[in-house]
Design a protein around this motif. Structure first.
Motif, PDB file in Angstrom:
ATOM      1  N   LEU A 169       0.754  -1.327  -0.031  1.00 48.36           N
ATOM      2  CA  LEU A 169       0.000   0.142  -0.204  1.00 48.36           C
ATOM      3  C   LEU A 169       0.794   1.293  -0.099  1.00 48.36           C
ATOM      4  O   LEU A 169       1.916   1.284   0.622  1.00 48.36           O
ATOM      5  CB  LEU A 169      -0.953   0.040   1.312  1.00 48.36           C
ATOM      6  N   LYS A 170       0.690   2.179  -1.098  1.00 46.31           N
ATOM      7  CA  LYS A 170       1.406   3.322  -1.119  1.00 46.31           C
ATOM      8  C   LYS A 170       0.801   4.668  -0.168  1.00 46.31           C
ATOM      9  O   LYS A 170       1.621   5.370   0.323  1.00 46.31           O
ATOM     10  CB  LYS A 170       1.578   3.714  -2.473  1.00 46.31           C
ATOM     11  N   SER A 171      -0.475   4.639   0.071  1.00 46.08           N
ATOM     12  CA  SER A 171      -0.963   5.788   0.880  1.00 46.08           C
ATOM     13  C   SER A 171      -0.665   5.540   2.463  1.00 46.08           C
ATOM     14  O   SER A 171      -0.447   4.223   2.741  1.00 46.08           O
ATOM     15  CB  SER A 171      -2.480   5.548   0.674  1.00 46.08           C
ATOM     16  N   GLU A 172      -0.531   6.637   2.962  1.00 42.81           N
ATOM     17  CA  GLU A 172      -0.372   6.470   4.297  1.00 42.81           C
ATOM     18  C   GLU A 172      -1.635   6.022   4.865  1.00 42.81           C
ATOM     19  O   GLU A 172      -2.820   6.104   4.605  1.00 42.81           O
ATOM     20  CB  GLU A 172      -0.030   7.846   4.946  1.00 42.81           C
ATOM     21  N   PHE A 173      -1.408   5.214   5.927  1.00 42.72           N
ATOM     22  CA  PHE A 173      -2.313   4.462   6.632  1.00 42.72           C
ATOM     23  C   PHE A 173      -1.807   3.992   8.115  1.00 42.72           C
ATOM     24  O   PHE A 173      -0.612   4.021   8.464  1.00 42.72           O
ATOM     25  CB  PHE A 173      -3.054   3.163   5.874  1.00 42.72           C
ATOM     26  N   GLU A 174      -2.779   3.834   8.931  1.00 42.36           N
ATOM     27  CA  GLU A 174      -2.646   3.498  10.231  1.00 42.36           C
ATOM     28  C   GLU A 174      -3.250   1.992  10.436  1.00 42.36           C
ATOM     29  O   GLU A 174      -4.377   1.642  10.143  1.00 42.36           O
ATOM     30  CB  GLU A 174      -3.227   4.367  11.407  1.00 42.36           C
ATOM     31  N   ILE A 175      -2.550   1.028  11.045  1.00 44.76           N
ATOM     32  CA  ILE A 175      -2.839  -0.252  11.158  1.00 44.76           C
ATOM     33  C   ILE A 175      -3.458  -0.335  12.814  1.00 44.76           C
ATOM     34  O   ILE A 175      -2.646  -0.054  13.727  1.00 44.76           O
ATOM     35  CB  ILE A 175      -1.916  -1.505  11.029  1.00 44.76           C
ATOM     36  N   VAL A 176      -4.846  -0.794  12.820  1.00 41.74           N
ATOM     37  CA  VAL A 176      -5.197  -1.258  14.220  1.00 41.74           C
ATOM     38  C   VAL A 176      -5.152  -2.602  14.433  1.00 41.74           C
ATOM     39  O   VAL A 176      -6.255  -3.317  13.977  1.00 41.74           O
ATOM     40  CB  VAL A 176      -6.653  -0.411  14.479  1.00 41.74           C
ATOM     41  N   TYR A 177      -4.094  -3.234  15.078  1.00 34.94           N
ATOM     42  CA  TYR A 177      -4.323  -4.681  15.046  1.00 34.94           C
ATOM     43  C   TYR A 177      -4.887  -5.178  16.549  1.00 34.94           C
ATOM     44  O   TYR A 177      -4.496  -4.756  17.655  1.00 34.94           O
ATOM     45  CB  TYR A 177      -2.742  -4.934  15.283  1.00 34.94           C
ATOM     46  N   ARG A 178      -5.495  -6.466  16.367  1.00 33.37           N
ATOM     47  CA  ARG A 178      -5.872  -7.137  17.446  1.00 33.37           C
ATOM     48  C   ARG A 178      -5.479  -8.596  17.344  1.00 33.37           C
ATOM     49  O   ARG A 178      -5.752  -9.002  16.045  1.00 33.37           O
ATOM     50  CB  ARG A 178      -7.399  -7.061  17.601  1.00 33.37           C
ATOM     51  N   CYS A 179      -4.970  -9.336  18.257  1.00 37.61           N
ATOM     52  CA  CYS A 179      -4.728 -10.656  18.370  1.00 37.61           C
ATOM     53  C   CYS A 179      -5.811 -11.287  19.209  1.00 37.61           C
ATOM     54  O   CYS A 179      -5.871 -10.946  20.369  1.00 37.61           O
ATOM     55  CB  CYS A 179      -3.386 -11.173  18.377  1.00 37.61           C
ATOM     56  N   ILE A 180      -6.731 -11.943  18.932  1.00 38.27           N
ATOM     57  CA  ILE A 180      -7.864 -12.439  19.789  1.00 38.27           C
ATOM     58  C   ILE A 180      -8.073 -13.981  20.063  1.00 38.27           C
ATOM     59  O   ILE A 180      -7.507 -14.607  18.996  1.00 38.27           O
ATOM     60  CB  ILE A 180      -9.162 -11.737  19.457  1.00 38.27           C
ATOM     61  N   PRO A 181      -8.690 -14.556  21.109  1.00 39.11           N
ATOM     62  CA  PRO A 181      -8.947 -16.123  21.078  1.00 39.11           C
ATOM     63  C   PRO A 181      -9.844 -16.258  19.844  1.00 39.11           C
ATOM     64  O   PRO A 181     -10.682 -15.417  19.261  1.00 39.11           O
ATOM     65  CB  PRO A 181      -9.720 -16.028  22.133  1.00 39.11           C
ATOM     66  N   ASP A 182      -9.874 -17.459  19.456  1.00 36.45           N
ATOM     67  CA  ASP A 182     -10.393 -18.009  18.435  1.00 36.45           C
ATOM     68  C   ASP A 182     -12.001 -18.302  18.749  1.00 36.45           C
ATOM     69  O   ASP A 182     -12.284 -19.406  18.891  1.00 36.45           O
ATOM     70  CB  ASP A 182      -9.760 -19.269  17.877  1.00 36.45           C
ATOM     71  N   GLU A 183     -12.646 -17.192  19.047  1.00 37.19           N
ATOM     72  CA  GLU A 183     -14.125 -17.626  19.506  1.00 37.19           C
ATOM     73  C   GLU A 183     -15.003 -16.478  18.608  1.00 37.19           C
ATOM     74  O   GLU A 183     -14.743 -15.488  18.479  1.00 37.19           O
ATOM     75  CB  GLU A 183     -14.356 -17.185  20.984  1.00 37.19           C
ATOM     76  N   GLN A 184     -16.211 -17.123  18.097  1.00 36.41           N
ATOM     77  CA  GLN A 184     -16.882 -16.273  17.243  1.00 36.41           C
ATOM     78  C   GLN A 184     -17.579 -14.672  17.929  1.00 36.41           C
ATOM     79  O   GLN A 184     -17.471 -13.936  17.549  1.00 36.41           O
ATOM     80  CB  GLN A 184     -18.054 -17.120  16.739  1.00 36.41           C
ATOM     81  N   ASP A 185     -18.043 -15.004  19.119  1.00 35.94           N
ATOM     82  CA  ASP A 185     -18.611 -13.829  19.715  1.00 35.94           C
ATOM     83  C   ASP A 185     -17.468 -12.731  19.941  1.00 35.94           C
ATOM     84  O   ASP A 185     -17.730 -11.752  20.001  1.00 35.94           O
ATOM     85  CB  ASP A 185     -19.070 -14.162  21.051  1.00 35.94           C
ATOM     86  N   ILE A 186     -16.314 -13.207  20.304  1.00 35.21           N
ATOM     87  CA  ILE A 186     -15.206 -12.025  20.415  1.00 35.21           C
ATOM     88  C   ILE A 186     -14.700 -11.685  19.167  1.00 35.21           C
ATOM     89  O   ILE A 186     -14.644 -10.270  19.087  1.00 35.21           O
ATOM     90  CB  ILE A 186     -14.092 -12.958  21.092  1.00 35.21           C
ATOM     91  N   LEU A 187     -14.883 -12.461  18.136  1.00 37.41           N
ATOM     92  CA  LEU A 187     -14.469 -11.862  16.711  1.00 37.41           C
ATOM     93  C   LEU A 187     -15.355 -10.742  16.395  1.00 37.41           C
ATOM     94  O   LEU A 187     -15.084  -9.892  15.852  1.00 37.41           O
ATOM     95  CB  LEU A 187     -14.597 -12.972  15.778  1.00 37.41           C
ATOM     96  N   GLU A 188     -16.838 -10.986  16.449  1.00 35.77           N
ATOM     97  CA  GLU A 188     -17.913 -10.218  16.287  1.00 35.77           C
ATOM     98  C   GLU A 188     -17.603  -8.941  17.064  1.00 35.77           C
ATOM     99  O   GLU A 188     -17.885  -7.910  16.456  1.00 35.77           O
ATOM    100  CB  GLU A 188     -19.215 -10.845  16.451  1.00 35.77           C
ATOM    101  N   LYS A 189     -17.686  -8.986  18.350  1.00 32.54           N
ATOM    102  CA  LYS A 189     -17.334  -7.816  19.192  1.00 32.54           C
ATOM    103  C   LYS A 189     -16.033  -6.917  18.861  1.00 32.54           C
ATOM    104  O   LYS A 189     -16.409  -5.752  18.889  1.00 32.54           O
ATOM    105  CB  LYS A 189     -17.468  -8.159  20.683  1.00 32.54           C
ATOM    106  N   THR A 190     -15.238  -7.688  18.470  1.00 33.80           N
ATOM    107  CA  THR A 190     -14.022  -6.918  17.950  1.00 33.80           C
ATOM    108  C   THR A 190     -14.184  -5.968  16.705  1.00 33.80           C
ATOM    109  O   THR A 190     -13.584  -5.105  16.571  1.00 33.80           O
ATOM    110  CB  THR A 190     -12.711  -7.786  17.996  1.00 33.80           C
ATOM    111  N   MET A 191     -14.568  -6.912  15.667  1.00 33.52           N
ATOM    112  CA  MET A 191     -14.896  -6.103  14.484  1.00 33.52           C
ATOM    113  C   MET A 191     -15.981  -5.051  14.715  1.00 33.52           C
ATOM    114  O   MET A 191     -15.689  -4.005  14.123  1.00 33.52           O
ATOM    115  CB  MET A 191     -15.743  -7.152  13.526  1.00 33.52           C
ATOM    116  N   ILE A 192     -16.826  -5.128  15.524  1.00 32.46           N
ATOM    117  CA  ILE A 192     -17.723  -3.835  15.657  1.00 32.46           C
ATOM    118  C   ILE A 192     -17.066  -2.770  16.393  1.00 32.46           C
ATOM    119  O   ILE A 192     -17.147  -1.606  16.252  1.00 32.46           O
ATOM    120  CB  ILE A 192     -19.006  -4.317  16.697  1.00 32.46           C
TER     121      ILE A 192
END
Length: 68
Positions: free
Chosen positions: A36-59
């Motif tokens: 990627l050539k444009s400037e950007f900021e990465i917001v990173y999360r490493c979470i447990p492999d659980e659907q409810d946590i994934l959904e909450k993190t995405m929101i």
């Protein structure tokens, strides 16, 4: 700081507990920085492999952090 925020989420029970490094998350971020050539900021999360946590993190990243 960049106006563009990109969310990177990896799901790993052991990596999220710090048992080992999240190599895939690092690789994703490095690849994005290489391609990627444009400037950007990465917001990173490493979470447990659980659907409810994934959904909450995405929101959370979308609503609170403003990621795309």
């Amino acid at each position: 700081m960049s106006e563009i925020k990109i969310g990177v989420i990896t799901a790993s029970d052991r990596a999220s507990k710090g048992i080992y490094e999240d190599i895939s998350g690092v690789a994703i971020q490095d690849t994005m920085k290489d391609y990627l050539k444009s400037e950007f900021e990465i917001v990173y999360r490493c979470i447990p492999d659980e659907q409810d946590i994934l959904e909450k993190t995405m929101i959370e990243l979308s609503d609170s952090e403003g990621v795309v």
